[in-house]
Design a protein around this motif. Structure first.
Motif, mmCIF file in Angstrom:
data_model
loop_
_atom_site.group_PDB
_atom_site.id
_atom_site.type_symbol
_atom_site.label_atom_id
_atom_site.label_comp_id
_atom_site.label_asym_id
_atom_site.label_seq_id
_atom_site.Cartn_x
_atom_site.Cartn_y
_atom_site.Cartn_z
ATOM 1 N N LEU A 75 -18.113 -25.838 -26.715
ATOM 2 C CA LEU A 75 -17.615 -25.055 -25.623
ATOM 3 C C LEU A 75 -16.586 -25.993 -24.886
ATOM 4 O O LEU A 75 -15.572 -25.261 -24.205
ATOM 5 C CB LEU A 75 -18.669 -24.824 -24.753
ATOM 6 C CG LEU A 75 -18.522 -24.015 -23.363
ATOM 7 C CD1 LEU A 75 -17.598 -22.615 -23.741
ATOM 8 C CD2 LEU A 75 -19.555 -23.696 -22.504
ATOM 9 N N ALA A 79 -12.763 -24.895 -23.860
ATOM 10 C CA ALA A 79 -12.414 -25.044 -22.450
ATOM 11 C C ALA A 79 -11.190 -26.358 -22.046
ATOM 12 O O ALA A 79 -10.142 -25.862 -21.644
ATOM 13 C CB ALA A 79 -13.527 -25.606 -21.479
ATOM 14 N N THR A 88 -14.819 -23.828 -16.396
ATOM 15 C CA THR A 88 -16.162 -23.662 -17.345
ATOM 16 C C THR A 88 -17.189 -24.355 -16.818
ATOM 17 O O THR A 88 -18.387 -24.052 -17.011
ATOM 18 C CB THR A 88 -15.595 -24.069 -18.638
ATOM 19 O OG1 THR A 88 -14.585 -23.358 -19.169
ATOM 20 C CG2 THR A 88 -16.633 -24.042 -19.946
ATOM 21 N N ASP A 91 -18.890 -22.375 -14.443
ATOM 22 C CA ASP A 91 -19.476 -21.265 -15.210
ATOM 23 C C ASP A 91 -20.830 -21.728 -15.705
ATOM 24 O O ASP A 91 -21.867 -21.069 -15.448
ATOM 25 C CB ASP A 91 -18.624 -20.784 -16.453
ATOM 26 C CG ASP A 91 -17.618 -19.952 -15.975
ATOM 27 O OD1 ASP A 91 -17.410 -19.644 -14.781
ATOM 28 O OD2 ASP A 91 -16.721 -19.532 -16.981
ATOM 29 N N MET A 92 -20.918 -23.011 -15.890
ATOM 30 C CA MET A 92 -22.037 -23.335 -16.686
ATOM 31 C C MET A 92 -23.165 -23.828 -15.551
ATOM 32 O O MET A 92 -24.442 -23.570 -15.511
ATOM 33 C CB MET A 92 -21.915 -24.741 -17.329
ATOM 34 C CG MET A 92 -21.022 -24.867 -18.688
ATOM 35 S SD MET A 92 -21.802 -23.474 -19.882
ATOM 36 C CE MET A 92 -23.048 -24.499 -20.621
ATOM 37 N N LEU A 131 -17.552 -15.006 -14.675
ATOM 38 C CA LEU A 131 -17.434 -16.113 -15.772
ATOM 39 C C LEU A 131 -16.176 -16.101 -16.644
ATOM 40 O O LEU A 131 -15.646 -14.910 -16.622
ATOM 41 C CB LEU A 131 -18.603 -16.046 -16.511
ATOM 42 C CG LEU A 131 -19.917 -15.807 -16.179
ATOM 43 C CD1 LEU A 131 -20.928 -15.682 -17.346
ATOM 44 C CD2 LEU A 131 -20.186 -17.400 -15.565
ATOM 45 N N GLN A 132 -15.660 -17.164 -16.909
ATOM 46 C CA GLN A 132 -14.461 -17.135 -17.937
ATOM 47 C C GLN A 132 -14.885 -16.352 -19.241
ATOM 48 O O GLN A 132 -15.976 -16.557 -19.580
ATOM 49 C CB GLN A 132 -14.198 -18.388 -18.350
ATOM 50 C CG GLN A 132 -13.884 -19.520 -17.360
ATOM 51 C CD GLN A 132 -12.459 -19.355 -16.665
ATOM 52 O OE1 GLN A 132 -11.549 -18.967 -17.321
ATOM 53 N NE2 GLN A 132 -12.578 -18.983 -15.431
ATOM 54 N N THR A 135 -16.571 -18.287 -21.765
ATOM 55 C CA THR A 135 -18.077 -18.667 -21.409
ATOM 56 C C THR A 135 -18.968 -17.248 -21.790
ATOM 57 O O THR A 135 -20.054 -17.585 -22.272
ATOM 58 C CB THR A 135 -18.211 -19.081 -19.997
ATOM 59 O OG1 THR A 135 -17.124 -19.888 -19.668
ATOM 60 C CG2 THR A 135 -19.633 -19.656 -19.714
#
Length: 193
Positions: A75, A79, A88, A91-92, A131-132, A135
């Motif tokens: 991931l 990103a 990102t 997002d996490m 969210l992206q 993601t």
């Protein structure tokens, strides 16, 4: 007796690698620092700063050995390649908060709930939390591969990868008095210099 307060502070190195100072320290013993100059007005009886090593080293070796580490690395690479590493990471954080709710986590790890129903819930979450796309796709892959139970560990491992990619260290500041935001800012500023 005052209770010990621990507050994590994340900071980035601003100096080029050739001018960085490297110090050897025992990770089991806290690094004790004393500050002068701008800290003269800050009265902290006992301040301990301990570098956690999350930026690499032994923690980095552990990360590569786990499935969660592999997912987190993948991931992070996506990103980084599309220039959304910061977004990102945010997002996490959102995913971490979402899956910290035991009911949400149990819903997604429950094998009797249909995959389509789980994807629909993810689509609803994506539309409300912005969210992206990669993601959201990543979470759907975890659902499809029946690896969603790793999501909490992946979030932790992503932080390790992110810190390594951005040359960021995590320091734990321990104090016997509660530190205000301005004090934490001063401590972080001292590390940046």
């Amino acid at each position: 007796m005052a209770a010990l307060q621990q507050t994590p502070i994340t900071f980035q190195s601003r100096s080029p690698p050739s001018t960085q100072i490297t110090a050897k320290f025992n990770p089991l013993k806290p690094l004790r620092l004393s500050f002068s100059g701008g800290f003269s007005s800050l009265k902290i009886p006992n301040l301990t700063v301990k570098l956690s090593g999350k930026g690499g080293g032994a923690a980095g070796a552990k990360m590569a050995d786990s499935a969660a580490g592999s997912y987190a690395s993948a991931l992070a690479e996506v990103a980084k390649s599309n220039g959304t590493l910061e977004a990102t990471s945010a997002d996490m954080d959102k995913i971490d908060k979402l899956f910290s709710d035991p009911q949400v986590y149990q819903f997604f790890v429950n094998p009797t709930i249909d995959l389509e129903k789980k994807r629909k819930v993810i689509d609803d979450i994506v539309s409300t939390s912005s969210l992206q796309p990669h993601t959201a796709n990543f979470v759907n892959i975890l659902i499809d591969m029946k690896r969603i139970e790793l999501v909490k560990e992946i979030v932790k491992e992503f932080e390790v990868v992110y810190n390594k990619l951005t040359d960021t260290e995590l320091a734990i500041v321990s104090s016997v008095v509660k530190l205000e935001a301005q004090h934490l800012g001063q401590i972080a500023k001292e590390f940046r210099n």
